[in-house]
Design an enzyme around this catalytic site. Structure first.
Site, PDB file in Angstrom:
ATOM      1  N   ARG A   1       0.798  -1.225   0.000  1.00  0.00           N
ATOM      2  CA  ARG A   1       0.000   0.000   0.000  1.00  0.00           C
ATOM      3  C   ARG A   1       0.830   1.273   0.000  1.00  0.00           C
ATOM      4  NH1 ARG A   1      -5.467  -1.201   3.565  1.00  0.00           N
ATOM      5  NH2 ARG A   1      -6.009  -3.149   2.497  1.00  0.00           N
TER       6      ARG A   1
ATOM      7  N   ASP B   1     -15.598   9.204   8.372  1.00  0.00           N
ATOM      8  CA  ASP B   1     -14.494   8.268   8.172  1.00  0.00           C
ATOM      9  C   ASP B   1     -13.183   8.981   8.445  1.00  0.00           C
ATOM     10  OD1 ASP B   1     -14.272   5.325   6.962  1.00  0.00           O
ATOM     11  OD2 ASP B   1     -12.506   6.462   6.344  1.00  0.00           O
TER      12      ASP B   1
END
Length: 277
Positions: A42, A143
């Site tokens: 990632r 979020d």
């Protein structure tokens, strides 16, 4: 720097521990040993974009006071797996138990905590549009990833995501993309005007969001250790109205976590409606 276009080297144990500690400190998510490949997968592209030779340089960048790169790393490392009508039993309970019992004259407020790319919040909006409570209602989705919040606000999804949306709701509330949006579907205005998305970190003091009748905290605590879970539940129960519900995922429970919440059924908890609720 040399090797700017090459793949970064393997992450060392110390570098992995440093990145894991920063993520835990900022989000409560703990990356345990064994997740090194995930971190490299990632973050590797980000290192190449920045022209960095390795993760040691990146860790130093993450400690910069402005916190900008740490925000980027959080965006890349946090998991955002969700779908429409995921664990549909919870939406059945919202429709069949919470809405009919909701008192008229009181705005029903629902919070999709850790709302990811927005599917959960839009699902709740469809349910409430089809079975509205007596009075007004609103949905807040939050979020920790600013990138994910921006995507949720756009309300654009691959057409394949429609598979679990009942056909009549799909026709009523979603638009099929054309031309450059071919292969996508978009939330219609009726949905988007009912849902408000914003950045929020569950570790922060979020009382400015107000109080809620329903908090959806599903598939979140699986990433937290017990002390983080306990502190989070203590904060969230104070953000519920008396008689309000906290709903976790079917694979989670509040066992071993002190709180005033009482289980209604597995994964569904309610704050007592008494004077201390």
């Amino acid at each position: 720097m040399t090797g700017a276009l090459a793949a970064p080297p393997e992450i060392t144990g110390a570098e992995f521990a440093a990145i894991s500690a920063l993520l835990y400190q900022r989000t409560g998510i703990r990356l345990v040993p064994g997740k090194e490949t995930l971190v490299m997968g990632r973050l590797g592209r980000r290192l190449r974009q920045l022209g960095l030779d390795g993760y040691g340089d990146y860790v130093r960048l993450l400690h910069q006071p402005d916190g900008q790169e740490l925000g980027q790393a959080i965006d890349l490392l946090t998991t955002n797996e969700t779908s429409f009508f995921r664990e549909p039993q919870h939406f059945d309970y919202l429709r069949e138990a919470i809405v009919p019992a909701h008192p008229p004259g009181h705005i029903l407020r629902l919070w999709s905590a850790a709302s990811s790319s927005g599917e959960e919040a839009y699902t709740a909006a469809m349910v409430l549009l089809e079975r509205p409570p007596a009075g007004s209602w609103e949905i807040v989705g939050t979020d920790v990833s600013t990138r994910i919040v921006a995507g949720a606000r756009r309300g654009l999804y691959p057409i394949e995501a429609a598979g679990r949306i009942p056909p009549e709701l799909l026709r009523r509330y979603w638009l099929k993309g054309r031309d450059e949006y071919a292969g996508l579907m978009a939330a219609g205005a009726t949905l988007r005007e009912r849902v408000r998305f914003r950045y929020a970190n569950l570790l922060d003091d979020l009382r400015d969001l107000g109080r809620f009748d329903v908090i959806l905290l599903r598939n979140v605590m699986i990433y937290f250790d017990l002390p983080t879970k306990a502190a989070l539940i203590q904060r969230l129960q104070e953000m519920l109205y008396p008689g309000g519900h906290l709903i976790v995922s079917l694979s989670e429970s509040l066992n071993g976590i002190p709180s005033r919440l009482r289980m209604v059924r597995p994964s569904i908890y309610r704050l007592p409606a008494g004077p201390h609720g």
